[in-house]
Write a protein that holds these residues in place. Structure first.
Motif, PDB file in Angstrom:
ATOM      1  N   GLY A  12       0.796  -1.213   0.000  1.00 60.06           N
ATOM      2  CA  GLY A  12       0.000   0.000   0.000  1.00 60.06           C
ATOM      3  C   GLY A  12       0.830   1.266   0.000  1.00 60.06           C
ATOM      4  O   GLY A  12       2.066   1.244   0.067  1.00 60.06           O
ATOM      5  N   ASP A  53      -9.339   1.675   2.721  1.00 56.47           N
ATOM      6  CA  ASP A  53     -10.120   0.860   1.795  1.00 56.47           C
ATOM      7  C   ASP A  53      -9.278   0.604   0.549  1.00 56.47           C
ATOM      8  O   ASP A  53      -8.301   1.309   0.286  1.00 56.47           O
ATOM      9  CB  ASP A  53     -11.424   1.561   1.420  1.00 56.47           C
ATOM     10  CG  ASP A  53     -12.496   0.581   0.944  1.00 56.47           C
ATOM     11  OD1 ASP A  53     -12.169  -0.612   0.770  1.00 56.47           O
ATOM     12  OD2 ASP A  53     -13.639   1.001   0.726  1.00 56.47           O
ATOM     13  N   ILE A  54      -9.663  -0.424  -0.202  1.00 54.12           N
ATOM     14  CA  ILE A  54      -8.902  -0.855  -1.378  1.00 54.12           C
ATOM     15  C   ILE A  54      -9.766  -0.691  -2.629  1.00 54.12           C
ATOM     16  O   ILE A  54     -10.915  -1.132  -2.657  1.00 54.12           O
ATOM     17  CB  ILE A  54      -8.487  -2.339  -1.261  1.00 54.12           C
ATOM     18  CG1 ILE A  54      -7.873  -2.637   0.106  1.00 54.12           C
ATOM     19  CG2 ILE A  54      -7.526  -2.708  -2.398  1.00 54.12           C
ATOM     20  CD1 ILE A  54      -6.612  -1.908   0.434  1.00 54.12           C
ATOM     21  N   ILE A 101      -0.434  -4.877  -3.320  1.00 54.78           N
ATOM     22  CA  ILE A 101      -1.873  -4.648  -3.361  1.00 54.78           C
ATOM     23  C   ILE A 101      -2.381  -4.784  -4.791  1.00 54.78           C
ATOM     24  O   ILE A 101      -3.423  -5.403  -5.050  1.00 54.78           O
ATOM     25  CB  ILE A 101      -2.225  -3.261  -2.808  1.00 54.78           C
ATOM     26  CG1 ILE A 101      -1.643  -3.060  -1.411  1.00 54.78           C
ATOM     27  CG2 ILE A 101      -3.740  -3.062  -2.805  1.00 54.78           C
ATOM     28  CD1 ILE A 101      -2.317  -3.808  -0.312  1.00 54.78           C
ATOM     29  N   ALA A 143      -0.961   2.763  -7.181  1.00 57.42           N
ATOM     30  CA  ALA A 143      -0.960   1.400  -6.649  1.00 57.42           C
ATOM     31  C   ALA A 143       0.440   0.874  -6.366  1.00 57.42           C
ATOM     32  O   ALA A 143       1.339   0.981  -7.209  1.00 57.42           O
ATOM     33  CB  ALA A 143      -1.673   0.447  -7.602  1.00 57.42           C
ATOM     34  N   PRO A 188      -5.763  -7.069  -5.574  1.00 56.82           N
ATOM     35  CA  PRO A 188      -6.536  -6.093  -4.796  1.00 56.82           C
ATOM     36  C   PRO A 188      -7.768  -6.693  -4.135  1.00 56.82           C
ATOM     37  O   PRO A 188      -8.198  -6.231  -3.076  1.00 56.82           O
ATOM     38  CB  PRO A 188      -6.911  -5.031  -5.839  1.00 56.82           C
ATOM     39  CG  PRO A 188      -6.826  -5.731  -7.157  1.00 56.82           C
ATOM     40  CD  PRO A 188      -5.726  -6.728  -7.005  1.00 56.82           C
ATOM     41  N   THR A 242      -4.669   2.152  -2.226  1.00 59.61           N
ATOM     42  CA  THR A 242      -5.079   2.114  -0.824  1.00 59.61           C
ATOM     43  C   THR A 242      -5.508   3.528  -0.432  1.00 59.61           C
ATOM     44  O   THR A 242      -4.703   4.454  -0.443  1.00 59.61           O
ATOM     45  CB  THR A 242      -3.931   1.627   0.078  1.00 59.61           C
ATOM     46  OG1 THR A 242      -2.696   2.248  -0.346  1.00 59.61           O
ATOM     47  CG2 THR A 242      -3.770   0.127  -0.022  1.00 59.61           C
ATOM     48  N   THR A 263     -10.587  -1.934  -6.238  1.00 57.14           N
ATOM     49  CA  THR A 263     -10.373  -3.231  -6.890  1.00 57.14           C
ATOM     50  C   THR A 263     -10.569  -3.200  -8.397  1.00 57.14           C
ATOM     51  O   THR A 263     -10.215  -4.172  -9.063  1.00 57.14           O
ATOM     52  CB  THR A 263     -11.315  -4.294  -6.299  1.00 57.14           C
ATOM     53  OG1 THR A 263     -12.674  -3.868  -6.478  1.00 57.14           O
ATOM     54  CG2 THR A 263     -11.029  -4.511  -4.816  1.00 57.14           C
ATOM     55  N   ALA A 300      -6.616  -8.103  -0.923  1.00 54.61           N
ATOM     56  CA  ALA A 300      -6.321  -7.020   0.017  1.00 54.61           C
ATOM     57  C   ALA A 300      -7.599  -6.462   0.629  1.00 54.61           C
ATOM     58  O   ALA A 300      -7.646  -6.165   1.832  1.00 54.61           O
ATOM     59  CB  ALA A 300      -5.533  -5.919  -0.687  1.00 54.61           C
ATOM     60  N   LYS A 301      -8.639  -6.318  -0.170  1.00 55.04           N
ATOM     61  CA  LYS A 301      -9.904  -5.790   0.349  1.00 55.04           C
ATOM     62  C   LYS A 301     -10.472  -6.708   1.430  1.00 55.04           C
ATOM     63  O   LYS A 301     -10.967  -6.247   2.463  1.00 55.04           O
ATOM     64  CB  LYS A 301     -10.909  -5.609  -0.786  1.00 55.04           C
ATOM     65  CG  LYS A 301     -12.121  -4.766  -0.405  1.00 55.04           C
ATOM     66  CD  LYS A 301     -12.970  -4.437  -1.615  1.00 55.04           C
ATOM     67  CE  LYS A 301     -14.064  -3.429  -1.255  1.00 55.04           C
ATOM     68  NZ  LYS A 301     -13.535  -2.068  -1.069  1.00 55.04           N
TER      69      LYS A 301
END
Length: 310
Positions: free
Chosen positions: A151, A254-255, A166, A162, A170, A265, A257, A173-174
Motif C-alpha cells: 500500500g 479501503d482498497i 496490493i 498502486a 486487490p 489504498t 479493486t 487485500a480488500k
C-alpha cells in the motif's frame, strides 16, 4: 520470542527480510508460506527452501501457497527480481521439500494449535491470507495482527496510485482490510525512505558469508531510488523488533479493486466517510539513519548464527 507466520514471495527484498527473521533470536518462525508475486509460486517456494537451507533452518516448515490472485490475471515482477527471483548467489542444493498440505491448511493448523494469538507477517500479495479468512473465519480470533508490507498513501510504484503487492491481488487485500483483524500497514510511504546506500551495500560484502550472499542479491536487485535501494519487506521485520523507528497514524483504509485506480489504498485522512472507524495502523515516516544502522548490525548476528550451527 515473538512467534509468527511469514507469508512471502521471494524476491530479493523478501530474501533479505527472511535472512534477518531466520537468525534473530527475538523471532520464532512457526511457518513459512509462499505465494505468487515477484515470481511464480513454484519459484517463491523453492526460494524459501534455499534460504532455510542456507541458514540451516530446515526444521522451519514451508508450505506452497496460491499460484494466482483471486480474480485478476497474474503478472510477476521478474523484471525487478530476475527470472529466479533470487539471482546473483549460488545457493546450496536444496534437500528438503515443502509440506504436502497447502499454505492455507498449514496456516490453519498452526493457528489452531497456537496457545496464544499469533502475528501473521505478509510481504507479498495477500491471496493466502484472504483465503484463510474465507475458509477459516473461526480462526480470526487466533490472529493477533497482520503486519503487511504493501500500500501507499502517497503514490504507487506500478501505477500512479498502486503499490505492487496490493495491485497484484486487490480483491484479496480488500478482504484482509475488512477482516476486523488489527492491521499494521507498512507501505511505500516509509519503504521508499528506508534506503540502503550503495556504500552500505558494498560494505556488506565483506561481512562474512551472510554478507556476501546478501550483497550479491542486493546488487542484482532492479529496484533503486536516488540515494540507494529500498528493501521494502525488511521493514516488516524491523517494525516487529523496533516499532519505535516508525511514525504510525490510525486510519480507515479501503482498497480500490477495479478501473484505472485498481490496487490503490485509500485512507480517510479527513474523517469524511469512515465515521471515525479505524482498521489499520499506517506507517507514515521512519528514522532512516537508525534503520540503516540497525540493518548493518543484523549481518554479524546472521554470521554468528551460521557459525554456531556448523
Amino acid at each position: 520470542m515473538t512467534p509468527i507466520i511469514l507469508d512471502m514471495d521471494p524476491g530479493i527484498d523478501d530474501a533479505v527480510a527472511l535472512s534477518i527473521a531466520l537468525t534473530n533470536p527475538a523471532i520464532d518462525i512457526k511457518l513459512l508460506t509462499s505465494v505468487a508475486g515477484n515470481v511464480s509460486v513454484d519459484k517463491t517456494t523453492i526460494n524459501l527452501l534455499k534460504l532455510t537451507t542456507f541458514f540451516k533452518q530446515t526444521q522451519v516448515p514451508v508450505a506452497r501457497g496460491a499460484a494466482s490472485p483471486l480474480q485478476k490475471e497474474f503478472v510477476d515482477a521478474s523484471y525487478i527480481h530476475g527470472v529466479s527471483g533470487m539471482p546473483g548467489y549460488e545457493f546450496p542444493t536444496v534437500t528438503t521439500q515443502a509440506l504436502t498440505i497447502d499454505a492455507v491448511s498449514a496456516m490453519a493448523k498452526v493457528l489452531s494449535e497456537a496457545p496464544e494469538p499469533m502475528t501473521i507477517v505478509a510481504t507479498g500479495s495477500y491471496t493466502n491470507i484472504a483465503l484463510l479468512i474465507q475458509k477459516h473465519p473461526d480462526l480470526l480470533n487466533k490472529i493477533k495482527q497482520f503486519v503487511l508490507m504493501g500500500g501507499s498513501l502517497s503514490g504507487g510504484n506500478v501505477s500512479s496510485v498502486a503499490e505492487f503487492n496490493i495491485f497484484t491481488d486487490p480483491d484479496a487485500a480488500k478482504i484482509v482490510f475488512k477482516s476486523g483483524v488489527p492491521i499494521v500497514m507498512i507501505g511505500l510511504d516509509v519503504t521508499l525512505k528506508a534506503l540502503l546506500s550503495l556504500h552500505t551495500i558494498d560494505a556488506v560484502a565483506s561481512l562474512g558469508e551472510a554478507g556476501k550472499m546478501l550483497h550479491q542479491l542486493m546488487t542484482a536487485y532492479g529496484d533503486s531510488e536516488p540515494g540507494g535501494k529500498p528493501m521494502h519487506d525488511v521493514n516488516t521485520i524491523c517494525y516487529l523488533l523496533k516499532p519505535e523507528f516508525y511514525t504510525i497514524k490510525d486510519y480507515w483504509v479501503d482498497i480500490i479493486t477495479e478501473g484505472p485506480a485498481a490496487g490503490a489504498t485509500i485512507a480517510d485522512t479527513q474523517n469524511r466517510w469512515s465515521d471515525g472507524k479505524i482498521n489499520a495502523k499506517v506507517a507514515v515516516d521512519i528514522d532512516t539513519e537508525t534503520f540503516e544502522k540497525w540493518f548493518i548490525e543484523q549481518i554479524p548476528v546472521m554470521n554468528q548464527y551460521l557459525e554456531s550451527t556448523v
